[in-house]
Every structure is written in C-alpha cells, then in structure tokens.
Design a protein around this motif. Structure first.
Motif, mmCIF file in Angstrom:
data_model
loop_
_atom_site.group_PDB
_atom_site.id
_atom_site.type_symbol
_atom_site.label_atom_id
_atom_site.label_comp_id
_atom_site.label_asym_id
_atom_site.label_seq_id
_atom_site.Cartn_x
_atom_site.Cartn_y
_atom_site.Cartn_z
ATOM 1 N N VAL A 39 49.779 -23.521 51.312
ATOM 2 C CA VAL A 39 49.245 -24.847 51.053
ATOM 3 C C VAL A 39 48.329 -24.846 49.837
ATOM 4 N N GLY A 40 47.492 -23.818 49.708
ATOM 5 C CA GLY A 40 46.598 -23.754 48.571
ATOM 6 C C GLY A 40 47.342 -23.714 47.251
ATOM 7 N N ALA A 41 48.464 -22.993 47.233
ATOM 8 C CA ALA A 41 49.250 -22.919 46.005
ATOM 9 C C ALA A 41 49.843 -24.271 45.650
ATOM 10 N N VAL A 42 50.300 -25.010 46.672
ATOM 11 C CA VAL A 42 50.910 -26.308 46.415
ATOM 12 C C VAL A 42 49.892 -27.304 45.877
ATOM 13 N N SER A 43 48.644 -27.189 46.305
ATOM 14 C CA SER A 43 47.623 -28.142 45.872
ATOM 15 C C SER A 43 47.401 -28.097 44.367
ATOM 16 N N THR A 44 47.764 -26.988 43.710
ATOM 17 C CA THR A 44 47.603 -26.868 42.267
ATOM 18 C C THR A 44 48.939 -26.927 41.537
ATOM 19 N N SER A 45 50.040 -27.128 42.276
ATOM 20 C CA SER A 45 51.362 -27.160 41.663
ATOM 21 C C SER A 45 51.616 -28.523 41.046
ATOM 22 N N LEU A 53 59.807 -26.925 47.116
ATOM 23 C CA LEU A 53 59.655 -25.500 46.846
ATOM 24 C C LEU A 53 58.732 -24.853 47.867
ATOM 25 N N MET A 54 57.638 -25.556 48.204
ATOM 26 C CA MET A 54 56.716 -25.012 49.181
ATOM 27 C C MET A 54 57.351 -24.894 50.552
ATOM 28 N N LEU A 55 58.115 -25.930 50.945
ATOM 29 C CA LEU A 55 58.770 -25.893 52.249
ATOM 30 C C LEU A 55 59.741 -24.722 52.331
ATOM 31 N N ARG A 56 60.534 -24.539 51.274
ATOM 32 C CA ARG A 56 61.492 -23.424 51.294
ATOM 33 C C ARG A 56 60.768 -22.085 51.340
ATOM 34 N N ALA A 57 59.673 -21.969 50.573
ATOM 35 C CA ALA A 57 58.940 -20.698 50.568
ATOM 36 C C ALA A 57 58.293 -20.434 51.925
#
Length: 225
Positions: A39-45, A53-57
């Motif tokens: 989730v933290g990575a997605v917040s800056t994507s 991409l986040m869901l698949r990862a």
C-alpha cells in the motif's frame, strides 16, 4: 478415515478442530500484513494502471505465501502426529508402568509438569498401552488437507479488502484512505476475536491488535518489505 488413525487419536487425545480461532485469525492477519506492504508503494505511484499493478503484485505475493503456509501446515501436522505415535510406541515398549509414566511426563511442557500428578498420567498411560491398532507411520487425512486449503484461501482473500479500493477508485489518495480504514477494521476485528477467545477483553485486545498491526506494518515498510 483410516481405523488405525482413529485408534491413535482416540488413545492419545480428543481431537481438536483442524483450525482453531487463533489459527484462522493469525492467517488472516498474516495475509493482511503482506498486502499492506504494497500500500505504501502505491501511495507514491503515478499512472493510470497503478491500482491494477498493486493488486496483481499483492495477490501474487499472497498466493505464493498462502501456498507456503498451507504446505507448512501439513508438514507441522504430520510432525506432531509422528511425535504422538512415537510417544504411544514408547509407552507400549516401556519396561514397566512407572517408566511409561515418566516418558509421558517428559513430553509435557515444563509449566504443566507440576500441574499433573502420576495418577492422572497413569490414566493416559493405560489408554496408550491399550491401543491395539497403531498406524505404522503418521499420515494425513481429508480434514488436514481441507485445513491447508482453508489456510491458503484465508491468506489470499485477505488481500482484497486492502487492494480492491485501488482498482475500483481512480483517485489514489481516496483509495489509500479507504484501504487503510478497511485494514484497521480487519485488525480490530481480529484482535477482538483473539481477545474473546483468550478471555482478556475483546475491545482491549482489538485496540491492542490495531496498534500492533500499525507498528508492524510501519516496520515492514521501513525495512523494505
């Protein structure tokens, strides 16, 4: 179920559920923590496909760890069953009842050894000694395989409340807020379930699990998890 398996289970102990409340909540929280690391990575994507991409990862990660957890559950179950079989055989081959009682006592956790006297252990020894159809080796049954499947799906399904907001909502900050709220609700509910089970207060345990979950998530993200 194999009748030999039934004999050893009945002789050694009353069988508990394959997955108790601690197992189910622990697996749910494990899957949740794994999903939260993304989730933290997605917040800056940036980009229109960040949510997918986040869901698949996250789903791919939890599929892998769900499989690992399910397999290790079977390994642990088989090892525990082998230990009980070895205990039953050791009791049956003991030189005398006193030695058999000592063998049983040595298998108890240290904290329990002073809580059980030899008279109580003698009853267990008699049941083990009277088991006439012990299996030649520990085996897994349908309930064990079903338990491993349940573990797999608990870990995998815990991904979706965290990840789906990013797929359904294009505005990433709003999706992040909803994801975090759902995560906190799951943490609180898991803590309440454990607290009710353990008898030390569901509400208090819910807030404790919420605090612990947030701390662990922050630690995992900080460590690059």
């Amino acid at each position: 179920m194999n009748p030999n398996h039934i004999a050893i289970e009945n002789a050694a102990e009353t069988r508990e559920p394959v997955l108790d409340i601690v197992d189910r909540v622990s697996e749910m929280l494990f899957g949740l923590f794994m999903a939260l690391t993304f989730v933290g990575a997605v917040s800056t994507s940036v980009g229109p496909d960040a949510g997918h991409l986040m869901l698949r990862a996250a789903l791919g990660c939890n599929l892998a760890w769900g499989l690992v957890d399910a397999v290790m559950f079977l390994v642990r179950t088989l090892a525990n069953r082998g230990q009980r079989l070895r205990l039953a055989l050791a009791v049956q081959h003991a030189a005398d009842p006193a030695q058999a009682v000592r063998i049983i006592r040595d298998t108890l956790p240290p904290a329990m050894r002073t809580l059980v006297d030899d008279t109580e252990l003698e009853a267990i020894r008699a049941r083990l000694a009277g088991a006439t159809a012990l299996p030649t080796r520990p085996t897994l049954d349908a309930a064990d395989w079903l338990g491993s499947v349940r573990i797999f799906f608990i870990v995998v399904l815990s991904t979706f409340p965290v990840a789906l907001p990013f797929v359904l909502i294009d505005h990433v900050p709003l999706a992040l807020l909803i994801s975090r709220v759902l995560s906190m609700i799951m943490l609180f509910a898991g803590g309440m379930a454990l607290g009710h089970y353990a008898g030390f207060g569901a509400i208090r345990a819910g807030f404790g699990m919420l605090a612990l979950g947030l701390a662990l998530t922050m630690a995992v993200i900080a460590l690059g998890g």
